[in-house]
Design an enzyme around this catalytic site. Structure first.
Site, PDB file in Angstrom:
ATOM      1  N   GLU A 116       0.606  -0.999  -0.065  1.00  0.00           N
ATOM      2  CA  GLU A 116      -0.184   0.224  -0.090  1.00  0.00           C
ATOM      3  C   GLU A 116       1.199   1.971   0.488  1.00  0.00           C
ATOM      4  O   GLU A 116      -0.001   2.469   0.492  1.00  0.00           O
ATOM      5  CB  GLU A 116      -0.895  -0.381   0.989  1.00  0.00           C
ATOM      6  CG  GLU A 116      -2.076  -1.332   1.074  1.00  0.00           C
ATOM      7  CD  GLU A 116      -2.574  -1.312   2.278  1.00  0.00           C
ATOM      8  OE1 GLU A 116      -3.895  -0.480   2.533  1.00  0.00           O
ATOM      9  OE2 GLU A 116      -2.692  -2.340   2.760  1.00  0.00           O
TER      10      GLU A 116
ATOM     11  N   LYS B 278      -6.508 -10.183  11.600  1.00  0.00           N
ATOM     12  CA  LYS B 278      -7.992 -10.260  12.414  1.00  0.00           C
ATOM     13  C   LYS B 278      -8.053 -12.050  12.991  1.00  0.00           C
ATOM     14  O   LYS B 278      -9.115 -11.561  13.443  1.00  0.00           O
ATOM     15  CB  LYS B 278      -8.036 -10.967  10.495  1.00  0.00           C
ATOM     16  CG  LYS B 278      -8.298  -9.830   9.476  1.00  0.00           C
ATOM     17  CD  LYS B 278      -8.765  -9.989   7.658  1.00  0.00           C
ATOM     18  CE  LYS B 278      -8.567  -9.100   7.149  1.00  0.00           C
ATOM     19  NZ  LYS B 278      -7.151  -8.909   7.089  1.00  0.00           N
TER      20      LYS B 278
ATOM     21  N   VAL C  53     -11.736 -16.354   1.995  1.00  0.00           N
ATOM     22  CA  VAL C  53     -10.270 -16.584   2.676  1.00  0.00           C
ATOM     23  C   VAL C  53      -8.997 -15.373   2.591  1.00  0.00           C
ATOM     24  O   VAL C  53      -9.264 -15.168   1.440  1.00  0.00           O
ATOM     25  CB  VAL C  53      -9.720 -18.377   1.646  1.00  0.00           C
ATOM     26  CG1 VAL C  53      -8.105 -18.402   2.383  1.00  0.00           C
ATOM     27  CG2 VAL C  53     -10.633 -19.014   2.098  1.00  0.00           C
TER      28      VAL C  53
ATOM     29  N   SER D 172      -6.003  -4.290   3.682  1.00  0.00           N
ATOM     30  CA  SER D 172      -6.666  -4.011   2.349  1.00  0.00           C
ATOM     31  C   SER D 172      -7.633  -4.260   1.848  1.00  0.00           C
ATOM     32  O   SER D 172      -6.992  -4.516   0.291  1.00  0.00           O
ATOM     33  CB  SER D 172      -5.864  -2.923   1.910  1.00  0.00           C
ATOM     34  OG  SER D 172      -6.345  -1.029   1.196  1.00  0.00           O
ATOM     35  N   SER D 173      -7.709  -6.189   1.489  1.00  0.00           N
ATOM     36  CA  SER D 173      -8.231  -6.699   0.853  1.00  0.00           C
ATOM     37  C   SER D 173      -7.327  -7.685   0.252  1.00  0.00           C
ATOM     38  O   SER D 173      -7.221  -7.872  -0.713  1.00  0.00           O
ATOM     39  CB  SER D 173      -9.025  -6.106  -0.029  1.00  0.00           C
ATOM     40  OG  SER D 173     -10.522  -5.288   1.061  1.00  0.00           O
TER      41      SER D 173
ATOM     42  N   GLU E  68     -13.771 -17.197   6.760  1.00  0.00           N
ATOM     43  CA  GLU E  68     -15.216 -16.290   7.292  1.00  0.00           C
ATOM     44  C   GLU E  68     -16.154 -16.834   5.926  1.00  0.00           C
ATOM     45  O   GLU E  68     -15.749 -16.845   5.261  1.00  0.00           O
ATOM     46  CB  GLU E  68     -14.897 -15.122   7.101  1.00  0.00           C
ATOM     47  CG  GLU E  68     -13.883 -14.354   8.264  1.00  0.00           C
ATOM     48  CD  GLU E  68     -13.728 -13.189   7.751  1.00  0.00           C
ATOM     49  OE1 GLU E  68     -13.255 -12.613   9.311  1.00  0.00           O
ATOM     50  OE2 GLU E  68     -14.188 -11.971   6.922  1.00  0.00           O
TER      51      GLU E  68
ATOM     52  N   VAL F  14     -21.992 -13.425   3.921  1.00  0.00           N
ATOM     53  CA  VAL F  14     -23.173 -13.001   4.491  1.00  0.00           C
ATOM     54  C   VAL F  14     -23.367 -12.485   3.880  1.00  0.00           C
ATOM     55  O   VAL F  14     -23.191 -11.139   2.671  1.00  0.00           O
ATOM     56  CB  VAL F  14     -22.015 -11.994   5.940  1.00  0.00           C
ATOM     57  CG1 VAL F  14     -23.809 -11.066   6.421  1.00  0.00           C
ATOM     58  CG2 VAL F  14     -21.443 -12.865   6.391  1.00  0.00           C
TER      59      VAL F  14
ATOM     60  N   ARG G 142     -26.167  -5.373   3.558  1.00  0.00           N
ATOM     61  CA  ARG G 142     -25.425  -4.322   3.319  1.00  0.00           C
ATOM     62  C   ARG G 142     -23.636  -4.094   4.092  1.00  0.00           C
ATOM     63  O   ARG G 142     -24.166  -4.151   5.149  1.00  0.00           O
ATOM     64  CB  ARG G 142     -26.132  -3.686   3.415  1.00  0.00           C
ATOM     65  CG  ARG G 142     -27.375  -3.278   2.739  1.00  0.00           C
ATOM     66  CD  ARG G 142     -28.485  -2.838   3.077  1.00  0.00           C
ATOM     67  NE  ARG G 142     -28.657  -1.268   3.118  1.00  0.00           N
ATOM     68  CZ  ARG G 142     -29.328  -0.745   3.307  1.00  0.00           C
ATOM     69  NH1 ARG G 142     -30.261  -0.337   3.061  1.00  0.00           N
ATOM     70  NH2 ARG G 142     -28.681   1.535   2.698  1.00  0.00           N
TER      71      ARG G 142
ATOM     72  N   GLU H 109     -14.629  -5.737  11.212  1.00  0.00           N
ATOM     73  CA  GLU H 109     -13.322  -5.661  11.556  1.00  0.00           C
ATOM     74  C   GLU H 109     -13.391  -4.142  11.505  1.00  0.00           C
ATOM     75  O   GLU H 109     -14.352  -3.010  11.301  1.00  0.00           O
ATOM     76  CB  GLU H 109     -11.898  -5.475   9.989  1.00  0.00           C
ATOM     77  CG  GLU H 109     -12.684  -5.324   8.713  1.00  0.00           C
ATOM     78  CD  GLU H 109     -11.303  -5.860   7.374  1.00  0.00           C
ATOM     79  OE1 GLU H 109     -10.694  -6.589   8.529  1.00  0.00           O
ATOM     80  OE2 GLU H 109     -10.651  -4.492   6.543  1.00  0.00           O
TER      81      GLU H 109
ATOM     82  N   SER I 210     -11.196   9.758   1.094  1.00  0.00           N
ATOM     83  CA  SER I 210     -11.549   8.187   1.309  1.00  0.00           C
ATOM     84  C   SER I 210     -12.411   8.522   3.206  1.00  0.00           C
ATOM     85  O   SER I 210     -13.202   9.386   3.001  1.00  0.00           O
ATOM     86  CB  SER I 210      -9.846   8.174   2.197  1.00  0.00           C
ATOM     87  OG  SER I 210      -8.973   7.919   1.209  1.00  0.00           O
TER      88      SER I 210
END
Length: 367
Positions: A16, A143, A192, A199-200, A229, A232, A235, A323, A334
């Site tokens: 990043e 996490k 996973v 940041s994904s 996880e 889900v 939203r 998170e 941002s």
């Protein structure tokens, strides 16, 4: 009035790096506004991708250009300090500018920036700095540890399975049992994730055993701790938190997108995601999100700033915490600053308040 010298620390060794530069540009601009220019003086410090710390003209050049500095552009005159990975047999050198800094504003996203490592360095320097300390940063980055803290605080969250690299790689006989456990506990689809990249980065949505095995192998190549996880249907809501021991929550925002999930490309490609601020949800849901955001902030011992992400299941009315991000993207556009802009705090004022919270926390840390 003597100006406070603000050391903006940006760049870094994570994936990043470029995002950090954009955040630092926005902070530098905010410090130069009329409401802040008479109180603060900017001292930028840039960490290259190879770990070298630069002070002086080099950081200014990066801020003006908005792109990383090439190693070929480095010079002995600009070299400020080296990280331990670059020390070898050379002494650790500190530039004179470091001693001039009154308060630090680290804006290093990702590993080696928001995970407690730099925060530990600044703590050893006995210097005030914006954001969470070692504990809050480390819990906010990992996490698995984060979710353990959330569970202890009684926050409802998504079902998950925690693993480590050794479980995935060391014994092929165990691996099928891991797959069975994940299928029985979570089912498909599921996500996973490397536990510490942020940041994904490295996240995969899987729908079958073969996809699961591939995703686990890739995640294990990126991090020694992995989390899986349950998916889900809901939203995605976000809430910003500001403060120290008595933090406050912003209005609630919502992220919408057309991609399969909110991955790195969707997050950082203009036009691929949209925000709705404030989110169009019932007032009681917004209040619940705000209360849970503050609870999460305190649960990990965060400080200064954090963005907390949630899932809202309209069908059931459930709000699940996803998170916390203790050092979210910080450009003027941002999500974190935008949430506060819509809550009545402008970007320059937000920067000012964060600096003041840093000074407050430092002054009371030993009391």
């Amino acid at each position: 009035m003597t100006k406070l010298k603000v050391g903006v620390l940006f760049g870094g060794r994570s994936g990043e790096h470029e995002v950090s530069i954009k955040s630092a540009q926005a902070i530098a601009k905010a410090l130069s506004t009329s409401q802040n220019a008479d109180k603060y003086e900017l001292l930028p410090f840039y960490i290259q991708k190879n770990g070298k710390w630069l002070a002086g003209q080099a950081p200014q050049k990066v801020l003006e250009a908005g792109v990383p500095l090439l190693e070929a552009e480095d010079s002995a005159a600009n070299l400020a300090v080296k990280t331990t990975s670059n020390i070898q047999n050379s002494p650790w050198q500190s530039p004179s500018q470091v001693a001039e800094v009154d308060v630090w504003f680290p804006i290093l996203h990702g590993p080696n920036g928001e995970d407690g490592t730099v925060q530990g360095l600044l703590t050893l320097m006995q210097a005030p700095f914006v954001g969470s300390g070692v504990l809050g940063s480390a819990l906010g980055m990992d996490k698995i540890a984060m979710k353990t803290a959330f569970a202890q605080a009684g926050l409802a969250q998504v079902e998950y399975v925690a693993l480590n690299r050794a479980q995935i790689w060391s014994n092929p006989c165990i691996f099928p049992k891991i797959g069975d456990r994940i299928e029985e506990t979570l089912g498909y689809p599921c996500f996973v994730k490397p536990a510490n990249l942020g940041s994904s980065v490295g996240i995969a949505k899987v729908r079958s055993r073969s996809e699961l095995e591939t995703a686990l192998d890739r995640a294990a190549s990126l991090d020694r701790r992995i989390i899986v996880e349950a998916a889900v249907v809901g939203r995605e809501l976000e809430c910003a938190v500001l403060g120290n021991d008595n933090p406050k929550a912003s209005v609630v925002g919502e992220i919408t997108y057309n991609s399969d999930f909110y991955d790195y490309e969707t997050k950082y490609t203009q036009g691929k995601a949209n925000w709705v601020i404030p989110a169009k949800v019932p007032e009681e849901i917004a209040q619940q999100v705000q209360e849970m955001a503050v609870t999460a902030f305190l649960a990990v011992d965060a400080a200064g700033l954090a963005r907390v992400d949630f899932f809202y299941e309209e069908a059931t009315g459930r709000v699940l915490i996803n998170e916390i991000n203790t050092l979210p993207g910080f450009t003027a556009t941002s999500m974190y600053p935008q949430l506060w802009e819509n809550s009545g705090i402008s970007f320059p004022e937000l920067v000012n308040q964060l600096i003041q919270f840093a000074l407050e926390r430092h002054s009371t840390s030993n009391q």
